[in-house]
Design an enzyme around this catalytic site. Structure first.
Site, short mmCIF file in Angstrom:
data_model
loop_
_atom_site.label_atom_id
_atom_site.label_comp_id
_atom_site.label_asym_id
_atom_site.label_seq_id
_atom_site.Cartn_x
_atom_site.Cartn_y
_atom_site.Cartn_z
N TYR A 77 0.84 -1.20 0.00
CA TYR A 77 0.00 0.00 0.00
C TYR A 77 0.88 1.25 0.00
O TYR A 77 0.60 2.22 -0.71
CB TYR A 77 -0.89 -0.05 1.24
CG TYR A 77 -2.00 0.96 1.30
CD1 TYR A 77 -3.01 0.94 0.35
CD2 TYR A 77 -2.06 1.90 2.31
CE1 TYR A 77 -4.05 1.84 0.43
CE2 TYR A 77 -3.10 2.80 2.40
CZ TYR A 77 -4.09 2.77 1.45
OH TYR A 77 -5.11 3.66 1.54
N CYS A 90 -8.25 8.82 1.42
CA CYS A 90 -7.51 7.58 1.20
C CYS A 90 -6.08 7.84 0.75
O CYS A 90 -5.14 7.31 1.32
CB CYS A 90 -8.23 6.72 0.16
SG CYS A 90 -9.78 6.11 0.79
N HIS A 91 -5.90 8.64 -0.28
CA HIS A 91 -4.56 8.82 -0.81
C HIS A 91 -4.25 10.29 -1.06
O HIS A 91 -3.34 10.62 -1.82
CB HIS A 91 -4.37 8.01 -2.09
CG HIS A 91 -4.70 6.56 -1.88
ND1 HIS A 91 -5.96 6.07 -2.13
CD2 HIS A 91 -3.99 5.54 -1.39
CE1 HIS A 91 -5.98 4.79 -1.82
NE2 HIS A 91 -4.82 4.44 -1.36
N GLY A 92 -5.04 11.18 -0.46
CA GLY A 92 -4.68 12.59 -0.43
C GLY A 92 -4.91 13.37 -1.72
O GLY A 92 -4.23 14.37 -1.96
N ARG A 121 1.02 4.30 -2.85
CA ARG A 121 0.80 5.72 -2.57
C ARG A 121 2.02 6.57 -2.88
O ARG A 121 1.90 7.78 -3.04
CB ARG A 121 0.44 5.89 -1.09
CG ARG A 121 -0.87 5.31 -0.69
CD ARG A 121 -1.33 5.84 0.63
NE ARG A 121 -0.28 5.74 1.66
CZ ARG A 121 -0.51 5.94 2.94
NH1 ARG A 121 -1.71 6.22 3.36
NH2 ARG A 121 0.47 5.85 3.83
#
Lengths: 425, 186
Positions: free
Chosen positions: A292, B150-152, A296
């Site tokens: 994960y 979640c991921h900005g 990201r």
């Protein structure tokens, strides 16, 4: 896989059965299997993993008797509150998944350190990687079943990964979902597959062990077995050693199940799924966090997905990326340190994956802006770590195999032991 | 004639001229093709059963009475299993969105292209982050619009992607105003 045992059944019935179905011979064959005599405790995790798979299947089959897809969240609460010992079975199953991954990561790291993936054991390693992928798919679908907030939005994020690919992405996600969004049809098929895949894993495990029994076990020296003096029969030597490790492992498992059953889960998953609201901080289960973090770290959707899948693809290629002649890192004084850094990097990637991307890594440090994020953010830290992860396989492993000056490797498994004896005597 | 040599029992006693090896090849190929066709014919239903079923596809459009949505307020309604944001924008938000038209946008669109003509105060968006599908939160992030937890990913007051991993602006669904207080989505 034959010729190690001189077994002949004793009773007339056993002889009758064995001549029709040689299952007793097979058992004797496995028990007498010549095993390197110097295997350490890192080698006990294969047996531990077999136990984990058995426990997950046993508890899972029972849980499926009480679980109801149409009423998923409530039926899990029904298992927890009303079903006799339902709380125990569910906690065994949920924590069992974590214990399974703990064991598989140790098992894989052992393979990396001692070069167990190198010739002639490439196929064992590849089958192991297939098992690992199947485990991740199974665990992911299992995590969706309680249909809490984390289940739902975890399913949304992971299925959307496949939507990253141009053109084919959208039809694939719609096909997976069975609708325009993650919904009951998705849950229903995930339940079906979550029940199926463990049996597929069991099948691949049989192939994994079959492939293992062709060249036999690797060992801490990485030196091939040269004579009978280098081996011991599997039973009783390794059944006892594995058994002792299993007891210790079960104690740790029991600590989680009975004293901190929700420590590895997330409180948000006790809130029923709500498609209109994503939890403030969404994270996968701990065993997927490193991947994960890599996802990201990349500021582009398709590239992020490719990096994440690439990190797994590299593991498949490892047997051919490693150019070293020496198997065990015991005799590779420099590569060993790159390996230890790699292990730390995997842990740190997990830590990054569990934190919000914009949070500071060093709390009091202000840092400065570099391109799109602060240098002191988990985003940049993940990028540095991801770079090391890829460099370890693509650059360090092949180059170190060529340039490293290795330590002298013992003639045989017995040599270092006997040399020590000679000194003492 | 290798087949005839390999299977001397077959066809013995018959005229050697009848033992054409091509006949046996033909049977093999025909059987293989028949089996492959049967498998392929069954494979497609096995795959296609996972696609949205007829009742899911039939999920009709929805109508929404938006007079209750106050200025500066946002309502999330469910459409085809996804959230749709009905946002009543303030003049400040609209001004910020228009000012953003000339910024360096990843998915260039003017604010006017993202709402119905003369209805700049009503912004209707699919509330699904174009990165990995989380539901963005309003009022957070650097651009006064949405922020995906979640991921900005950060969206501006027009729902356009400004920062973070998402590739596209928040989608605008097909919709039409049925009256001054009612909208039909889908």
């Amino acid at each position: 896989m034959s010729g190690h045992s001189t077994y002949t059944p004793k009773s007339a019935f056993a002889r009758w059965l064995d001549s029709r179905l040689p299952i007793l011979s097979l058992r004797a064959e496995l028990m007498d299997y010549p095993t390197p005599k110097n295997l350490n405790y890192w080698w006990t995790f294969g047996g531990i993993l077999a136990l984990c798979l058995g426990l997950q299947i046993a508890t899972g089959v029972v849980l499926a008797m009480h679980y109801n897809v149409g009423n998923a969240f409530d039926s899990v609460e029904h298992i927890m509150r009303d079903v006799n010992y339902g709380w125990l079975l569910r906690y065994l199953h949920a924590n069992g998944a974590s214990m399974f991954f703990l064991a598989v990561y140790i098992h894989m790291m052992r393979g990396l350190y001692y070069g167990s993936y190198k010739a002639p054991r490439e196929v064992i390693w590849l089958l192991g990687m297939v098992i690992y992928l199947l485990m991740m798919a199974t665990a992911f679908m299992g995590y969706v079943l309680p249909w809490g907030q984390m289940s739902f939005h975890g399913a949304v994020v992971i299925t959307n990964l496949l939507g990253a690919f141009p053109i084919i992405g959208e039809p694939i996600t719609t096909w997976l979902w069975g609708g325009y969004a993650v919904d009951t049809p998705t849950l229903n098929r995930f339940f079906s597959l979550h029940y199926l895949l463990p049996f597929v894993i069991a099948g691949v495990v049989v192939l994994h062990i079959w492939a293992l029994h062709v060249p036999g076990n690797n060992n801490p020296t990485g030196v091939d077995v040269k004579s009978k003096a280098d081996t011991l029969p599997f039973h009783p030597y390794y059944t006892v050693k594995d058994g002792f490790a299993i007891v210790l492992f079960l104690i740790l498992y029991a600590v989680f199940v009975f004293f901190m059953p929700d420590a590895l889960g997330h409180a948000d998953n006790y809130t029923p799924a709500n498609p209109l609201q994503t939890p403030q901080h969404i994270v996968p289960e701990w065993y997927l966090l490193p991947f994960y973090a890599m996802l990201r770290a990349v500021p582009d959707k398709v590239m992020g997905v490719l990096v994440m899948f690439g990190s797994l693809a590299l593991l498949f290629l490892l047997p051919w990326l490693d150019t070293a002649k020496v198997r065990s890192m015991r005799y590779r004084p420099s590569m060993r340190w790159f390996f230890f850094i790699f292990v730390v990097v995997c842990f740190l990637l997990g830590w990054c994956g569990g934190n919000p991307p914009d949070d500071p890594v060093i709390p009091a440090n202000v840092g400065f802006q570099l391109f799109d994020s602060n240098i002191n953010s988990f985003t940049w830290f993940s990028r540095v770590l991801t770079l090391y992860y890829f460099a370890y396989f693509i650059v360090i492993t092949p180059i170190m195999g060529w340039v490293e000056k290795t330590l002298p490797v013992p003639e045989s498994i017995s040599t270092p032991v006997l040399a020590g004896e000679a000194k003492k005597g | 004639m290798s087949d005839a040599v390999a299977h001397p029992g077959i066809g013995s006693g018959a005229d050697p001229a009848d033992e054409d090896p091509n006949r046996r090849d033909f049977i093999h190929i025909a059987a293989a093709v028949g089996a492959a066709g049967a498998v392929a014919g069954l494979a497609w239903p096995m795959v296609d059963q996972m696609n949205p079923s007829a009742d899911t596809l039939a999920m009709a459009s929805i109508e929404y009475e938006f007079s209750k949505v106050e200025l500066g307020q946002q309502v999330a309604i469910k459409w085809r299993g996804k959230p749709v944001f009905v946002r009543h924008r303030t003049p400040k938000e609209i001004a910020e969105a228009v000012a953003g038209d000339h910024a360096d946008l990843r998915d260039p669109q003017t604010d006017a292209e993202r709402h119905k003509a003369g209805k700049a105060e009503w912004l209707i968006l699919v509330g699904v982050c174009t990165h990995l599908g989380c539901v963005p939160l309003f009022g957070q992030g650097d651009y006064g619009g949405w922020f995906c937890p979640c991921h900005g990913s950060v969206y501006d007051t027009s729902g356009r992607i400004r920062k973070g991993p998402a590739p596209k602006n928040l989608a605008v669904p097909d919709y039409s105003f049925l009256s001054d207080t009612k909208v039909k989505i889908g």
